[in-house]
Design a protein around this motif. Structure first.
Motif, PDB file in Angstrom:
ATOM      1  N   SER A  68      -0.689   9.104  -5.336  1.00 20.21           N
ATOM      2  CA  SER A  68      -1.001   8.871  -6.729  1.00 20.21           C
ATOM      3  C   SER A  68      -0.994   7.411  -7.040  1.00 20.21           C
ATOM      4  O   SER A  68      -1.694   6.949  -7.765  1.00 20.21           O
ATOM      5  CB  SER A  68       0.007   9.660  -7.884  1.00 20.21           C
ATOM      6  OG  SER A  68       1.478   9.371  -7.701  1.00 20.21           O
ATOM      7  N   GLU A  69      -0.131   6.654  -6.486  1.00 19.48           N
ATOM      8  CA  GLU A  69      -0.050   4.782  -6.749  1.00 19.48           C
ATOM      9  C   GLU A  69      -0.990   4.381  -5.932  1.00 19.48           C
ATOM     10  O   GLU A  69      -1.779   3.479  -6.298  1.00 19.48           O
ATOM     11  CB  GLU A  69       1.374   4.521  -6.300  1.00 19.48           C
ATOM     12  CG  GLU A  69       2.351   4.963  -7.414  1.00 19.48           C
ATOM     13  CD  GLU A  69       3.726   4.217  -7.360  1.00 19.48           C
ATOM     14  OE1 GLU A  69       3.521   3.170  -6.548  1.00 19.48           O
ATOM     15  OE2 GLU A  69       4.951   4.940  -7.638  1.00 19.48           O
ATOM     16  N   ALA A  72      -4.209   4.973  -7.949  1.00 18.83           N
ATOM     17  CA  ALA A  72      -4.335   4.082  -8.860  1.00 18.83           C
ATOM     18  C   ALA A  72      -4.972   2.793  -8.350  1.00 18.83           C
ATOM     19  O   ALA A  72      -5.664   2.067  -9.392  1.00 18.83           O
ATOM     20  CB  ALA A  72      -2.977   3.974  -9.575  1.00 18.83           C
ATOM     21  N   GLU A  75      -8.476   3.117  -7.659  1.00 24.43           N
ATOM     22  CA  GLU A  75      -9.444   3.078  -8.864  1.00 24.43           C
ATOM     23  C   GLU A  75      -9.513   1.554  -9.492  1.00 24.43           C
ATOM     24  O   GLU A  75     -10.640   1.201  -9.841  1.00 24.43           O
ATOM     25  CB  GLU A  75      -8.544   3.999  -9.765  1.00 24.43           C
ATOM     26  CG  GLU A  75      -9.363   4.092 -11.015  1.00 24.43           C
ATOM     27  CD  GLU A  75     -10.864   4.366 -11.245  1.00 24.43           C
ATOM     28  OE1 GLU A  75     -11.696   3.884 -12.177  1.00 24.43           O
ATOM     29  OE2 GLU A  75     -11.125   5.335 -10.251  1.00 24.43           O
ATOM     30  N   ARG A  76      -8.648   0.754  -9.391  1.00 22.31           N
ATOM     31  CA  ARG A  76      -8.874  -0.494  -9.801  1.00 22.31           C
ATOM     32  C   ARG A  76      -9.714  -1.446  -9.242  1.00 22.31           C
ATOM     33  O   ARG A  76     -10.307  -2.138  -9.578  1.00 22.31           O
ATOM     34  CB  ARG A  76      -7.396  -1.331 -10.143  1.00 22.31           C
ATOM     35  CG  ARG A  76      -6.427  -0.706 -11.071  1.00 22.31           C
ATOM     36  CD  ARG A  76      -5.341  -1.626 -11.639  1.00 22.31           C
ATOM     37  NE  ARG A  76      -4.518  -1.876 -10.338  1.00 22.31           N
ATOM     38  CZ  ARG A  76      -3.392  -1.474  -9.941  1.00 22.31           C
ATOM     39  NH1 ARG A  76      -2.918  -0.363 -10.369  1.00 22.31           N
ATOM     40  NH2 ARG A  76      -2.750  -1.946  -9.029  1.00 22.31           N
TER      41      ARG A  76
END
Length: 481
Positions: A68-69, A72, A75-76
């Motif tokens: 999940s990290e 993230a 996504e950035r």
């Protein structure tokens, strides 16, 4: 106005190169220089691999981030890239001649889409699989990142292909050393700016632009765990031999000479936009294009006329003009190589029905070219030309069409054109190739893409594209008595 960079993106920041060597980028439409970047030589590759190795081996580093990290961060990265998308598309079109209407899709929109796709996919495909054992215990199969990845990409779709590699590699937890092609380097540095802004940890992504010597050193480097290469079959054979000797995993997406099979029942004139995208897109500079057009003898002249009309109707012009359908080729050397292949086709007796010449004026333009009466044994039908050149080959019946399609050392793409989709599917299943379309062609991110025979091995895109950057570790748990 030119764009010049003086530092390399290595270890999470901008570093001084080892030498003063530089790579100059040129505008395909004028031949004029438009920028330059440092050329990464062996010491720079060593530094990049060391940074990737340190990032991978760090006990708290990228491979140990929860899925999940990592998602993230990706996504950035997607957001930062998308903000630069129009400029990236422009830089690509200037350097390699890709029409801006296409680079806006393949070079600006596709990379963020791939980052988001694999960010979502990794959370599902990175979970351990617990399996009941046959001897009383159980087995836990854990997908782990393969390690440091050397990613080598070509000039024809530089950002789209880059993210077909780095999006799944990063999602899997790998670290990457990327070597862009010397012909398209300015876009790679803008992508590096997006990675830096997104906060990729130091060493997770490193960029070393250079030529063949840089690529060879990267492929052979002791710190690399896997190689992913897209390019020519000749270079792919050399890389395969090197990786075979090192027992190093390698994925190869290589050349193609795909067949576009036109069945007797189709009205091709109603599908010309799709047919163009499957045969002449990106100025013919795509490895999966159907450059062998197989036409039934019963309608041969009609099909030749239709394909010839398509080639003559294309809007040729500045790649930055949204109306342009056919831009210049990537370099003078490449244009001359394609022109030499056309001359060879004429000498071999094929009938030229469209194009065949280079327009006067600046830039590396070549008219869309069509040959009729082509024998499948000729160089025109067997060798990858990688330009806007189509060879129309006659066939007697469906079985002969499939036999001709399969009579090639390549097997990457292809298409079937028919009024009956079920019949098209049946024909497509008999063609020995890695991918094929019916009444069109697309590299959809959900489906694996890659070749057979001399078109390479390994797959990109889809869950299979993530799996290629993972290794399965089996943990056996004995049942206590």
């Amino acid at each position: 106005m030119t764009v010049d960079y003086n530092l390399l993106f290595v270890g999470g920041g901008w570093k001084q190169p080892a030498t003063s060597n530089r790579i100059t980028a040129y505008a395909a439409s004028t031949g004029e220089p438009v920028g330059s970047v440092p050329e990464a030589l062996r010491p720079d590759v060593d530094a990049a691999v060391a940074a990737a190795r340190a990032a991978f081996d760090d006990p708290a580093g990228w491979p140990r981030f929860p899925a999940s990290e990592r998602a993230a961060v990706l996504e950035r990265f997607a957001e930062a890239f998308a903000a630069r998308g129009p400029e990236i598309a422009c830089r690509v079109s200037i350097q390699n001649g890709m029409p801006i209407s296409l680079s806006g899709v393949l070079e600006a929109s596709a990379p963020p889409m791939l980052l988001r796709y694999y960010a979502e996919l990794t959370e599902k495909w990175s979970k351990p699989d617990v399996r009941p054992g046959r001897f009383g215990g159980r087995a836990i199969v854990v997908p782990e990142p393969v390690g440091v990845v050397a990613a080598i990409v070509p000039w024809n779709v530089p950002q789209g292909i880059t993210f077909m590699k780095i999006a799944p590699a990063l999602a899997a937890g790998c670290t990457v050393v990327l070597k862009p092609s010397p012909e398209t380097v300015l876009d790679a540095f803008l992508m590096a700016e997006a990675a830096h802004e997104a906060g990729l940890p130091p060493g997770v992504l490193n960029i070393v632009p250079g030529g063949e010597d840089t690529g060879r050193h990267l492929v052979r480097h002791v710190g690399v765990d896997k190689v992913s290469f897209t390019g020519s079959t000749t270079a792919g054979r050399e890389i395969a031999a090197t990786c075979g000797g090192l027992l190093r995993p390698v994925s190869l997406e290589l050349g193609g000479k795909s067949a576009a099979i036109v069945l007797p029942d189709v009205d091709l004139t109603t599908l010309m936009d799709r047919f163009f995208r499957a045969t002449l897109l990106n100025n013919g500079q795509l490895c999966w294009l159907g450059t062998r057009v197989l036409a039934p003898r019963s309608r041969y002249d009609e099909i030749v006329d239709a394909v010839t009309g398509l080639a003559k109707s294309l809007v040729v012009g500045d790649p930055l003009d949204p109306e342009t359908q056919l831009g210049p080729l990537v370099s003078a050397r490449h244009r001359d190589r394609v022109a030499a292949a056309i001359d060879c086709g004429v000498r071999d007796g094929a009938r030229l029905t469209a194009g065949g010449s280079c327009p006067e004026g600046p830039g590396w333009y070549l008219d869309a070219t069509v040959f009729a009466d082509v024998d499948n044994g000729s160089a025109l039908a067997r060798e990858e030309i990688f330009g806007p050149v189509l060879a129309v080959i006659p066939y007697r019946d469906e079985d002969e069409a499939i036999a001709i399609a399969n009579d090639s050392e390549y097997g990457l793409g292809g298409s079937v054109w028919t009024a009956d989709p079920d019949r098209g599917l049946a024909v497509a299943r008999r063609v020995h190739t890695g991918s094929i379309g019916v009444n069109g062609y697309a590299n959809d991110p959900v489906a694996p893409f890659g070749g057979v025979k001399a078109s390479g091995f390994g797959r990109e895109l889809g869950p299979e594209g993530l799996a290629t950057y993972q290794v399965s570790k089996s943990i056996y748990i004995d049942q206590l008595v």
